[in-house]
Design an enzyme around this catalytic site. Structure first.
Site, PDB file in Angstrom:
ATOM      1  N   GLY A  53       0.766  -1.245   0.000  1.00  4.44           N
ATOM      2  CA  GLY A  53       0.000   0.000   0.000  1.00  4.44           C
ATOM      3  C   GLY A  53       0.795   1.291   0.000  1.00  4.44           C
ATOM      4  O   GLY A  53       0.220   2.358   0.209  1.00  4.44           O
ATOM      5  N   TRP A  55       2.090   2.924  -2.559  1.00  6.60           N
ATOM      6  CA  TRP A  55       1.621   3.828  -3.625  1.00  6.60           C
ATOM      7  C   TRP A  55       0.276   4.440  -3.217  1.00  6.60           C
ATOM      8  O   TRP A  55       0.034   5.608  -3.456  1.00  6.60           O
ATOM      9  CB  TRP A  55       1.488   3.073  -4.968  1.00  6.60           C
ATOM     10  CG  TRP A  55       2.795   2.902  -5.695  1.00  6.60           C
ATOM     11  CD1 TRP A  55       4.033   2.812  -5.130  1.00  6.60           C
ATOM     12  CD2 TRP A  55       2.991   2.825  -7.114  1.00  6.60           C
ATOM     13  NE1 TRP A  55       4.990   2.666  -6.104  1.00  6.60           N
ATOM     14  CE2 TRP A  55       4.371   2.667  -7.330  1.00  6.60           C
ATOM     15  CE3 TRP A  55       2.138   2.839  -8.212  1.00  6.60           C
ATOM     16  CZ2 TRP A  55       4.930   2.543  -8.610  1.00  6.60           C
ATOM     17  CZ3 TRP A  55       2.678   2.713  -9.492  1.00  6.60           C
ATOM     18  CH2 TRP A  55       4.059   2.572  -9.688  1.00  6.60           C
ATOM     19  N   ASP A  78      -5.640  -5.562  -5.035  1.00  5.93           N
ATOM     20  CA  ASP A  78      -4.524  -6.514  -4.960  1.00  5.93           C
ATOM     21  C   ASP A  78      -5.060  -7.903  -4.632  1.00  5.93           C
ATOM     22  O   ASP A  78      -6.142  -8.055  -4.083  1.00  5.93           O
ATOM     23  CB  ASP A  78      -3.503  -6.096  -3.896  1.00  5.93           C
ATOM     24  CG  ASP A  78      -2.125  -6.705  -4.157  1.00  5.93           C
ATOM     25  OD1 ASP A  78      -1.230  -5.990  -4.632  1.00  5.93           O
ATOM     26  OD2 ASP A  78      -1.949  -7.932  -3.922  1.00  5.93           O
ATOM     27  N   ASP A  94      -7.913 -10.642  -8.227  1.00  7.51           N
ATOM     28  CA  ASP A  94      -6.897 -10.857  -9.265  1.00  7.51           C
ATOM     29  C   ASP A  94      -7.233  -9.942 -10.448  1.00  7.51           C
ATOM     30  O   ASP A  94      -8.332 -10.051 -11.011  1.00  7.51           O
ATOM     31  CB  ASP A  94      -6.975 -12.339  -9.657  1.00  7.51           C
ATOM     32  CG  ASP A  94      -5.968 -12.712 -10.726  1.00  7.51           C
ATOM     33  OD1 ASP A  94      -5.419 -11.807 -11.381  1.00  7.51           O
ATOM     34  OD2 ASP A  94      -5.733 -13.922 -10.902  1.00  7.51           O
ATOM     35  N   ASP A 119       1.628  -1.257 -10.301  1.00  8.33           N
ATOM     36  CA  ASP A 119       2.995  -1.638  -9.910  1.00  8.33           C
ATOM     37  C   ASP A 119       3.082  -3.162  -9.822  1.00  8.33           C
ATOM     38  O   ASP A 119       3.819  -3.709  -9.014  1.00  8.33           O
ATOM     39  CB  ASP A 119       3.297  -0.983  -8.542  1.00  8.33           C
ATOM     40  CG  ASP A 119       4.757  -1.099  -8.135  1.00  8.33           C
ATOM     41  OD1 ASP A 119       5.604  -1.264  -9.027  1.00  8.33           O
ATOM     42  OD2 ASP A 119       5.036  -1.039  -6.924  1.00  8.33           O
ATOM     43  N   LYS A 159       4.422  -0.577 -14.237  1.00 11.31           N
ATOM     44  CA  LYS A 159       5.737  -1.205 -14.172  1.00 11.31           C
ATOM     45  C   LYS A 159       5.908  -2.146 -15.359  1.00 11.31           C
ATOM     46  O   LYS A 159       4.982  -2.845 -15.745  1.00 11.31           O
ATOM     47  CB  LYS A 159       5.857  -2.004 -12.874  1.00 11.31           C
ATOM     48  CG  LYS A 159       7.229  -2.587 -12.796  1.00 11.31           C
ATOM     49  CD  LYS A 159       7.635  -3.451 -11.668  1.00 11.31           C
ATOM     50  CE  LYS A 159       6.890  -3.813 -10.501  1.00 11.31           C
ATOM     51  NZ  LYS A 159       7.549  -3.376  -9.280  1.00 11.31           N
TER      52      LYS A 159
HETATM   53  N1  SAM Z   1       2.810  -0.647  -5.256  1.00 13.23           N
HETATM   54  C1  SAM Z   1       2.864  -1.486  -4.080  1.00 13.23           C
HETATM   55  C2  SAM Z   1       3.279  -0.627  -2.912  1.00 13.23           C
HETATM   56  O1  SAM Z   1       3.777   0.445  -3.148  1.00 13.23           O
HETATM   57  O2  SAM Z   1       3.080  -1.044  -1.767  1.00 13.23           O
HETATM   58  C3  SAM Z   1       3.809  -2.653  -4.263  1.00 13.23           C
HETATM   59  C4  SAM Z   1       3.302  -3.654  -5.264  1.00 13.23           C
HETATM   60  S1  SAM Z   1       4.193  -5.150  -5.215  1.00 13.23           S
HETATM   61  C5  SAM Z   1       5.665  -4.730  -6.041  1.00 13.23           C
HETATM   62  C6  SAM Z   1       3.388  -6.110  -6.432  1.00 13.23           C
HETATM   63  C7  SAM Z   1       1.987  -6.531  -6.044  1.00 13.23           C
HETATM   64  O3  SAM Z   1       1.385  -7.105  -7.186  1.00 13.23           O
HETATM   65  C8  SAM Z   1       1.923  -7.598  -4.942  1.00 13.23           C
HETATM   66  O4  SAM Z   1       1.274  -7.087  -3.817  1.00 13.23           O
HETATM   67  C9  SAM Z   1       1.094  -8.723  -5.587  1.00 13.23           C
HETATM   68  O5  SAM Z   1       0.157  -9.311  -4.700  1.00 13.23           O
HETATM   69  C10 SAM Z   1       0.374  -7.968  -6.692  1.00 13.23           C
HETATM   70  N2  SAM Z   1      -0.124  -8.832  -7.764  1.00 13.23           N
HETATM   71  C11 SAM Z   1       0.594  -9.733  -8.495  1.00 13.23           C
HETATM   72  N3  SAM Z   1      -0.231 -10.344  -9.373  1.00 13.23           N
HETATM   73  C12 SAM Z   1      -1.483  -9.819  -9.196  1.00 13.23           C
HETATM   74  C13 SAM Z   1      -2.745 -10.047  -9.805  1.00 13.23           C
HETATM   75  N4  SAM Z   1      -2.894 -10.954 -10.782  1.00 13.23           N
HETATM   76  N5  SAM Z   1      -3.817  -9.339  -9.372  1.00 13.23           N
HETATM   77  C14 SAM Z   1      -3.678  -8.431  -8.374  1.00 13.23           C
HETATM   78  N6  SAM Z   1      -2.505  -8.165  -7.761  1.00 13.23           N
HETATM   79  C15 SAM Z   1      -1.414  -8.844  -8.158  1.00 13.23           C
END
Ligand code: SAM
Length: 307
Positions: A53, A55, A78, A94, A119, A159
């Protein structure tokens, strides 16, 4: 990250804790905004792949400050549950699933977002082609959702992993946005292939109708459409900050910033329901099978060792 690796944690990791961000990624969004002014005039935002969280924290802070007394709407999505953040509505799901996309669209209730950020990153396997492929699927899913919720002239930030087939994605983005720039924020480790596409001025091709059942890049467009929109190889602007105006993200905390006196700080917000919770409980209760026990229980003449 285990205790032994704490000295290798970088300067943004430490700053994040000092300033109260849940993750060092906060600085990536801050640096993107500092360079591209993506929050100007923004009131409604979708934050895809938002956990834990940081961002959303940045969005909540900067956008609500910018909006003053005007209403704002920030939706964070997420797979994982996230601790609450003031002014942020959360959806757990998802982003590649139709049902999640529908929930986001429904929440906007006919209104459009000014900004969509993503992200998203999969759990990296180390198999680069596989990691890149999954990352691209997240990007495609986020662009798909963007096509439903973003207003004309809106902004999309996501990203990307700069792999060998990335030029196709740039082309894909430039079908929908007048400006597509790839940016490597100074807080993103230079050793990482991660970068961010900053896509401004959303203007889908005339007659384009977004459809969740007909995803992008999956035969959703006719050959005629692809030719018309020049979906071929192209070169996209790339910006990276190589000057000395920011901290170098590869600087480690102990050796170069905090010195021997550096003390580690607790996490700003611990994960509320992490996937490794069960293992941690088992370890605490000494219930995790030890490697030696496992090895002892495997007999050399067991069938799996046969020819
Ligand atoms: N932007 C976030 C922050 O600042 O706290 C960090 C994000 S982290 C790098 C990547 C996130 O992508 C993870 O929390 C992961 O659960 C989520 N993620 C990966 N695949 C996903 C999907 N198919 N649907 C939703 N979230 C997904």
């Amino acid at each position: 990250m285990g205790k032994t690796s704490k000295d290798k944690r970088d300067v943004y990791y430490r700053l994040a804790k000092e300033e109260g961000w849940r993750a060092r990624s906060a600085f990536k969004l801050i640096h993107i905004d500092d360079n591209f002014k993506i929050f100007e005039g923004v009131r409604r935002v979708v934050d895809l792949c938002a956990a834990p969280g940081s961002w959303s924290q940045v969005l909540s802070k900067r956008i609500r400050a910018e909006a003053k007394n005007e209403a704002t709407k920030i939706v964070a999505v997420d797979l994982q549950a996230m601790a609450p953040i003031e002014g942020v509505f959360q959806i757990q799901g998802d982003i590649t699933k139709l049902s999640t996309a529908q929930k986001i669209i429904k929440h906007f209730d006919g209104e459009k977002a000014d900004l969509v950020v993503c992200d998203g990153a999969p759990d990296v396997t180390g198999l680069h082609d596989m990691d890149e492929y999954i990352q691209h699927q997240l990007l495609v899913a986020s662009l798909n959702i963007t096509n439903h919720v973003l207003k004309e002239k809106g902004t999309f930030v996501a990203k990307i992993f700069r792999g060998k087939d990335i030029s196709f994605l740039y082309s894909q983005m430039s079908v929908f946005f007048k400006s597509v720039i790839v940016f490597k924020p100074p807080s993103s480790r230079s050793s990482s292939i991660e970068a961010f596409v900053v896509c401004k001025d959303y203007s889908p091709p005339p007659g384009y109708v977004p459809a969740m059942e007909n995803p992008l890049m999956n035969g959703g467009y006719s050959e005629e459409f692809q030719n018309a929109t020049k979906l071929n190889k192209m070169i996209t602007s790339f910006i990276t900050l190589g000057d000395l105006s920011h901290l170098d993200s590869d600087t480690t905390v102990k050796l170069e910033v905090g010195g021997e006196d550096y003390e580690t700080m607790d996490a700003v917000q611990k994960p509320i329901s992490p996937f490794y919770e069960e293992s941690v409980q088992k370890r605490k209760n000494n219930m995790l099978a030890k490697m030696e026990d496992k090895l002892e229980s495997i007999s050399l003449d067991s069938p799996s060792y046969g020819p």
